[in-house]
Design a protein around this motif. Structure first.
Motif: not given
Length: 219
Positions: A32-44
């Protein structure tokens, strides 16, 4: 100072924790955080690991990462301990700092001044972190420096909010200058008292901090 993606995400998430946008006990889902910030799951994932180390989130069985934020009483107690750490490190730094430590302190002070002159609270926040780390290191006690940095990271989002209080950034810079002056004069007691006062948030300053948190949460 270049900030990588995971650090930027960490700063964004920790501010949401500090402002109440993310509530204590709220689950932090990587997807969900990756989708909200428009990034992949790795930096999240990397950002959440940093927040876990800082104590802002915790990992619970069957729930994953959840927000763990202090209540006002605990927050005040943490700032009181932080002020004591600052005083200890400053007193030691006045006696023990090396030429390289002095140079780093002056460099970080100038960086803080540039950020303050530009009115850039985000830049000042990061340079302020470097300034305090330089004092911890100059104190010459690695164990105390590590403990001070751990608590500094734990309080990071709340210290960021402090900078938004009217004239706080300008006042903070003046306090930095006074601390450096005492350190360069080798006055341990004055260095300690100024460092303590710089971080302590009792009375009106604590009220201002809580007001900033509540107002930010309402936005």
């Amino acid at each position: 100072m270049k900030i990588n993606q995971s650090n930027r995400l960490k700063a964004q998430i920790e501010e949401e924790i500090a402002t109440g946008a993310l509530q204590p006990g709220e689950r932090l889902d990587e997807a969900s955080l990756a989708a909200r910030f428009g990034v992949s799951r790795t930096p999240i994932r990397e950002a959440l690991q940093q927040l876990s180390i800082a104590g802002l989130i915790e990992h619970r069985r069957h729930r994953g990462a959840v927000v763990s934020a202090p209540d006002p009483k605990q927050l005040l107690e943490m700032f009181e301990l932080m002020a004591e750490f600052e005083a200890i490190c400053a007193r030691s730094a006045a006696r023990r700092m090396l030429v390289s430590d002095e140079a780093e302190l002056k460099t970080t002070l100038e960086a803080c001044r540039r950020a303050a002159d530009a009115g850039d609270t985000d830049a000042y926040y990061y340079e302020n972190e470097r300034f305090h780390r330089a004092i911890y290191i100059a104190g010459g006690n690695a164990f105390i420096a590590d403990q001070a940095m751990a608590l500094h990271r734990r309080l990071a989002p709340f210290r960021r909010l402090q900078l938004r209080v009217r004239n706080r950034m300008k006042t903070s810079l003046g306090e930095h200058e006074a601390i450096i002056d005492a350190l360069l004069n080798g006055d341990g007691n004055l260095s300690a008292s100024r460092a303590y006062a710089h971080v302590a948030v009792q009375g009106e300053r604590f009220g201002d901090l809580l007001t900033s948190i509540n107002r930010a949460a309402a936005e």
